[in-house]
Design a protein around this motif. Structure first.
Motif, short mmCIF file in Angstrom:
data_model
loop_
_atom_site.label_atom_id
_atom_site.label_comp_id
_atom_site.label_asym_id
_atom_site.label_seq_id
_atom_site.Cartn_x
_atom_site.Cartn_y
_atom_site.Cartn_z
N ALA A 61 0.83 -1.21 0.00
CA ALA A 61 0.00 0.00 0.00
C ALA A 61 0.87 1.26 0.00
CB ALA A 61 -0.94 0.00 1.21
N VAL A 91 1.86 1.95 -3.48
CA VAL A 91 0.77 2.60 -4.23
C VAL A 91 0.73 4.10 -3.92
CG1 VAL A 91 -1.74 2.75 -4.43
CG2 VAL A 91 -0.62 0.51 -4.40
N ARG A 150 3.77 -8.49 1.01
CA ARG A 150 3.25 -8.66 2.37
C ARG A 150 2.72 -7.34 2.96
NH1 ARG A 150 3.45 -12.96 6.56
NH2 ARG A 150 3.08 -11.86 8.51
N VAL A 166 -10.42 -0.07 4.91
CA VAL A 166 -10.30 -1.35 4.20
C VAL A 166 -8.95 -1.42 3.50
CG1 VAL A 166 -11.27 -2.79 2.36
CG2 VAL A 166 -12.78 -1.44 3.86
N TYR A 167 -8.29 -2.55 3.64
CA TYR A 167 -7.04 -2.79 2.91
C TYR A 167 -7.38 -3.80 1.83
CZ TYR A 167 -1.98 -3.33 2.37
OH TYR A 167 -0.69 -3.32 1.89
N PRO A 168 -7.29 -3.43 0.56
CA PRO A 168 -7.72 -4.35 -0.49
C PRO A 168 -6.83 -5.60 -0.56
CG PRO A 168 -6.74 -2.38 -1.43
CD PRO A 168 -6.79 -2.17 0.04
N GLU A 173 -5.77 -7.37 -5.85
CA GLU A 173 -6.37 -6.13 -6.34
C GLU A 173 -5.32 -5.03 -6.48
OE1 GLU A 173 -9.83 -3.88 -4.32
OE2 GLU A 173 -10.48 -5.97 -4.54
N ILE A 174 -4.42 -4.99 -5.50
CA ILE A 174 -3.33 -3.99 -5.56
C ILE A 174 -2.45 -4.29 -6.77
CG2 ILE A 174 -1.25 -3.16 -4.40
CD1 ILE A 174 -2.65 -3.30 -1.79
N GLY A 177 -4.20 -3.38 -10.01
CA GLY A 177 -4.32 -1.92 -10.12
C GLY A 177 -3.00 -1.28 -10.51
N VAL A 178 -1.92 -1.76 -9.89
CA VAL A 178 -0.60 -1.20 -10.20
C VAL A 178 -0.20 -1.57 -11.63
CG1 VAL A 178 1.87 -1.38 -9.66
CG2 VAL A 178 0.22 -1.08 -7.81
N SER A 207 -2.05 -2.03 -14.12
CA SER A 207 -2.78 -1.23 -15.11
C SER A 207 -2.17 0.17 -15.23
CB SER A 207 -4.27 -1.14 -14.74
OG SER A 207 -4.44 -0.21 -13.69
N LEU A 208 -1.44 0.59 -14.20
CA LEU A 208 -0.77 1.90 -14.27
C LEU A 208 0.65 1.76 -14.81
CD1 LEU A 208 -1.89 3.13 -10.75
CD2 LEU A 208 -2.36 4.39 -12.85
N VAL A 209 1.35 0.73 -14.33
CA VAL A 209 2.75 0.50 -14.71
C VAL A 209 2.87 -0.94 -15.20
CG1 VAL A 209 5.15 0.59 -13.91
CG2 VAL A 209 3.45 2.07 -12.85
N PHE A 246 -2.29 9.88 -16.00
CA PHE A 246 -1.67 8.97 -15.03
C PHE A 246 -1.89 9.49 -13.62
CE2 PHE A 246 1.59 7.50 -12.19
CZ PHE A 246 1.75 6.16 -12.51
N LYS A 292 -5.49 8.89 -12.53
CA LYS A 292 -5.81 7.48 -12.33
C LYS A 292 -5.09 6.91 -11.10
CE LYS A 292 -5.86 3.20 -14.92
NZ LYS A 292 -5.17 2.44 -15.95
N ALA A 293 -3.80 7.27 -10.97
CA ALA A 293 -3.02 6.77 -9.84
C ALA A 293 -3.55 7.35 -8.53
CB ALA A 293 -1.54 7.12 -10.02
N PHE A 313 -6.69 5.54 -7.58
CA PHE A 313 -6.36 4.18 -7.13
C PHE A 313 -5.80 4.20 -5.71
CE2 PHE A 313 -3.15 0.60 -7.23
CZ PHE A 313 -4.09 -0.38 -6.98
N ALA A 314 -4.90 5.17 -5.45
CA ALA A 314 -4.28 5.26 -4.12
C ALA A 314 -5.32 5.58 -3.05
CB ALA A 314 -3.16 6.30 -4.12
N ASN A 350 -8.15 4.48 -2.82
CA ASN A 350 -8.81 3.22 -2.47
C ASN A 350 -7.87 2.21 -1.85
OD1 ASN A 350 -11.53 3.00 -2.91
ND2 ASN A 350 -11.26 3.08 -5.13
N ALA A 351 -6.69 2.11 -2.47
CA ALA A 351 -5.81 0.97 -2.15
C ALA A 351 -4.80 1.27 -1.05
CB ALA A 351 -5.08 0.51 -3.40
N ALA A 352 -4.64 2.54 -0.71
CA ALA A 352 -3.65 2.87 0.32
C ALA A 352 -4.34 3.58 1.48
CB ALA A 352 -2.53 3.75 -0.28
N PRO A 353 -4.92 2.80 2.39
CA PRO A 353 -5.60 3.41 3.53
C PRO A 353 -4.64 4.23 4.38
CG PRO A 353 -5.40 1.03 3.83
CD PRO A 353 -4.96 1.32 2.44
N ARG A 400 -2.44 5.81 7.22
CA ARG A 400 -1.68 5.08 8.23
C ARG A 400 -1.47 5.99 9.43
NH1 ARG A 400 0.73 0.21 7.42
NH2 ARG A 400 0.60 0.14 5.16
#
Lengths: 220, 650
Positions: A84, A87, A105, A118-120, A124-125, A128-129, A131-133, B373, B376-377, B380-381, B383-386, B388
């Protein structure tokens, strides 16, 4: 002037406090300094060590001192000890051509443990990555380090994987010198094993691809 | 051998800013170094303490910054070179003595290094220590890179001896904690003999007594102090640490100090062709300002942009001088924090500066990556990077302590509250410490505020009052507050969270431990002896014993009058003695964990929130993350179903 390397080459190592982010950046910085590069490492530690996001900016130049903060969108390589965090850094500093290597991990934030956030799932991560890179790589660094009996060495496995890309002149000899200095000679054997494991994981991941993603033959 | 002692002149090494400062002091022939731990300054004293024996220097983690400054000044009075290091907030503490010291002056070179934390990355505020230099009327140096961090430190000692006053060398997080290449200089040999000469004439700077002021006679000491600052200004006019780079007649002249000079150089490069119209005036000596040098360079451009952290110190001091130059020069445009071109809070970075320069030059920057980019990034972040949030570490005794404090206050039911201060336990203002802290200010102020609240019975205040402070903080600033509370019969319970070291900053020793900065054995000053000595009822508990701790707290809360102390003693889980040595192997019996059906509201993961626990969504049970768990076993005591099991670790 060292041929073939962008000036500066911008490398980010990111993770969570306690994962050995700072140690990894020191080892990388010293390996590169041994190779004659002018290095600046920007990082903050202190409060962030308490479960917060940690990020080291490593600027690699043939001869000039660059600032300790990489401009947004200007990373050339991102090494994520935690997916995460990878990301998060990708969003701020990445682009579609960046070299992106992430550990698989997760370290769950307190809000996720508590159930509010929520931690996907890692799949999914990963998608998603990708699709970007498209050339992004995910490796089971912590799992590999657990096999060695020292889960903390996930950071060294990741250094091994980055070395295997050959984007940067990071050979095993320089790793031995830098690791000896920073990780202590009593754990040098473990560190070398972790470094080799990272290189192996990278090779395995690459062999599964239809086309080579990194200039593995650029430098010997 | 430590890099700090390598006597290979010209060797180029990768050093952390704080290592470079320590090396500069060694190259200057340092004899005494003192300080109090504080991010981002701690590694300077730490590095020096490691080489103290080989280098023949005395290194001390003092009880607080004022005492550190006094100890360093004593060395200077005895003719030795001394270094005094602290984070910005520490200068506030030391400032009383420093104001006096600036007037008496010094003898052996003395350098004060405050490390600021722009952006408050590891601090409770982002105070700007530079203003002290102006108030104290002493010189201020701001290294702009790693090489300068070393070279300016070395030079600062010579400057201090030349003007016979201490010199402030200010660092920031992005210099102190960053690393860069440093070419090493020579380490001098030999040792200075310490001798305090005091029998000379009253005002003799070499052999008289060191007295800060003569009552009613500022024409002697204060005038002498101001003569020194004038001398420094003359020296600064030709200092190599101030320089200009760029075209002869730039459209925009950037005036920058500290790490902002590196950011500015990068921002100029980021602007490409438009950047060629910018010049950079990099200032290393920022108080007093070299007037002639500045006047020469400011006259070359019509637009001046100030880049610095955090407050507009350089900006306003230059403008003060510029006010005198307006005749014949014509008006110029000044941009900085006062104009709103750059923010006057938070840290700078190359992007912020490039954007500001773009505005001043009226040019648009080309995007460095496709905007699609970024969008989109970013999505995505999100959602995917809660997020901390900061938490207590796995196995942290503070989590256990605040668990007990929180439940005792809830059981008591009179809306009691906790006054806290600075340390890892500051995080108890947030969910990781069950939002327990209701006031957070400077070191020791939890005890002081609690003492104040504790005198408000007469005005109808009926809430129980708790103060917390750490062991190092107790010695630093809480003792006077506790004495005050005792003498004025304030009603409070003070909880001392004794985790056996200055944990937040990396386990520096304090007077309560049997060891000093140089790892020599030292007589420990016991916290309980101090408390009992001033007449406070004092108990000691292990915070991992949740029941014992809560019972002690409840019995203290029942006693409504007077001051009481509860020492909760358990070493930090990151301490060298504990690290990697788990006491217990902890696991969850998944047949016993009833999850959401239990009625406990997932106490372990949702409320206790130790990072060593996680929730298995598939099986709907709690689990232990073996990689993260520190094996303290506390969670086994909180599970009402008894589903968390602990066994002695092998």
């Amino acid at each position: 002037m060292k041929p073939g390397l962008k000036n500066p080459f911008n490398l980010i190592v990111t993770g969570v406090g306690g994962q050995g982010n700072v140690l990894a950046s020191r080892i990388l910085g010293n390996m590169l300094a041994l190779g004659g590069f002018q290095i600046t490492i920007g990082e903050t530690f202190g409060a962030s060590q308490r479960g917060g996001s940690v990020m080291s900016h490593i600027r690699i130049s043939p001869g000039s001192t660059w600032s300790p903060q990489i401009p947004k969108g200007c990373a050339d390589a991102i090494v994520a000890l935690e997916p995460a965090e990878g990301v998060r850094v990708l969003s701020d500093y990445g682009h579609d051509k960046v070299c992106f290597i992430s550990n698989t991990r997760p370290v769950y934030p307190a809000g996720v443990i508590a159930g509010g956030a929520v931690y996907p799932p890692i799949e999914e991560i990963r998608s998603g990555v990708l699709s970007l890179v498209p050339d992004a790589l995910f490796i089971d660094a912590t799992e590999e380090a657990i096999k060695l009996g020292r889960p903390i060495l996930g950071n060294i496995v990741m250094i091994g994987a980055l070395a295997a890309t050959r984007l940067l002149p990071l050979d095993r000899k320089k790793f031995r010198v830098a690791a000896d200095k920073f990780a202590g000679s009593d754990s040098l054997d473990y560190n070398l094993k972790a470094f080799d494991a990272g290189r192996r994981l990278f090779q395995t991941a690459m062999s599964r691809r239809s086309r080579p993603a990194y200039p593995v033959t650029r430098r010997s | 051998m430590s890099l700090l002692l390598k006597n290979k002149e010209g060797d180029k090494r990768l050093l952390m800013g704080n290592e470079a400062i320590a090396r500069g002091a060694i190259e200057a022939g340092l004899a005494v170094a003192t300080g109090y731990p504080g991010t981002p300054s701690s590694e300077i004293i730490e590095n020096l303490s490691r080489i103290s024996r080989q280098a023949g220097i005395y290194v001390e983690w003092s009880v607080n910054e004022k005492v550190a400054a006094e100890a360093a000044a004593a060395a200077s009075f005895a003719g030795l070179r001394s270094l005094c290091v602290m984070k910005q907030n520490g200068v506030n503490v030391a400032s009383d003595f420093l104001l006096h010291l600036a007037e008496s002056g010094t003898r052996g070179g003395m350098v004060l290094v405050p490390c600021d934390d722009p952006g408050a990355l590891s601090s409770v505020n982002e105070g700007d220590a530079r203003f002290f230099a102006r108030m104290l009327e002493v010189p201020l140096l701001e290294p702009g890179d790693f090489q300068e961090a070393k070279d300016m430190t070395r030079w600062a000692f010579a400057l201090s001896e030349e003007i016979r006053n201490f010199v402030v060398l200010r660092s920031v997080t992005r210099l102190s904690h960053a690393s860069g290449m440093v070419s090493l200089g020579k380490i001098p040999r030999g040792r200075t003999q310490a001798q305090f000469r005091h029998a000379g004439a009253l005002l003799d700077p070499e052999s008289g007594p060191m007295i800060s002021c003569l009552p009613g006679a500022p024409q002697f000491t204060h005038r002498r102090q101001q003569d020194k600052i004038r001398t420094a200004r003359e020296i600064f006019e030709t200092s190599p640490f101030n320089y200009y780079e760029g075209p002869r007649r730039p459209e925009v002249l950037i005036v920058a100090s500290s790490i902002c000079s590196l950011y500015s150089r990068e921002a100029i490069a980021m602007l490409g062709k438009a950047g060629k119209k910018c010049g950079l005036l990099k200032m290393g000596t920022t108080w007093p300002l070299p007037e002639k040098f500045l006047q020469k360079h400011l006259s070359s451009a019509e637009k001046i942009v100030f880049v610095e952290e955090v407050l507009p110190f350089l900006e306003e001091n230059v403008l003060m001088l510029a006010g005198r130059w307006t005749r014949g020069k014509g008006p110029k445009s000044y941009y900085g924090k006062n104009s709103g071109t750059l923010p006057s809070y938070g840290e700078m970075n190359p992007d912020l500066i490039a954007e500001a320069l773009g505005k001043v030059l009226a040019v648009r920057r080309r995007p460095v990556r496709p905007e699609s980019f970024a969008a989109k990034a970013g999505a995505f972040a999100d959602n995917a990077a809660p997020r901390r949030e900061l938490t207590f570490c796995p196995g942290c005794p503070h989590r256990a302590s605040f668990w007990s404090i929180h439940s005792a206050l809830k059981l008591d039911g009179r809306e009691g509250f906790v006054c806290g201060d600075i340390g890892c336990y500051t995080l108890a203002a947030f969910p990781t410490g069950f939002n327990s802290l209701r006031t957070v200010h400077s070191m020791g102020s939890g005890a002081g505020l609690a003492g104040g609240f504790g005198r408000l019975r007469a005005f109808g205040l009926r809430q129980p009052i708790l103060a917390v402070c750490g062991d190092s903080t107790f010695f630093h600033a809480a003792v006077p507050a506790l004495i005050n509370a005792v003498h004025h019969q304030a009603d409070l319970t003070m909880v001392i969270l004794d985790n056996r070291g200055t944990a937040m900053t990396g386990f520096q020793p304090h007077p309560g431990l049997p060891v000093n900065a140089m790892q020599e054995s030292a007589p420990p000053v016991e916290i309980e002896n101090i408390c009992r000595g001033i007449g406070v009822e004092t108990e000691i508990r292990d915070p991992f014993d949740l029941k014992g701790t809560r019972d002690a707290l409840l019995s203290f809360l029942e006693k409504k009058e007077g001051a009481r102390v509860l020492i909760l003693r358990q070493a930090c889980s990151l301490s060298p003695e504990k690290k990697k040595k788990n006491s217990f192997k902890v696991r969850v019996d998944e047949n016993a964990c009833r999850g959401e059906r239990c009625g406990c509201n997932r106490l372990c993961t949702r409320i206790f929130r130790c990072p060593g626990l996680y929730w298995d969504n598939r099986k709907q049970v709690a689990r232990i993350d073996d990689v993260v768990c520190a094996g303290c076993g506390v969670c086994a005591s909180i599970c009402p179903a008894g589903a968390i099991l602990k066994e002695d670790a092998v």
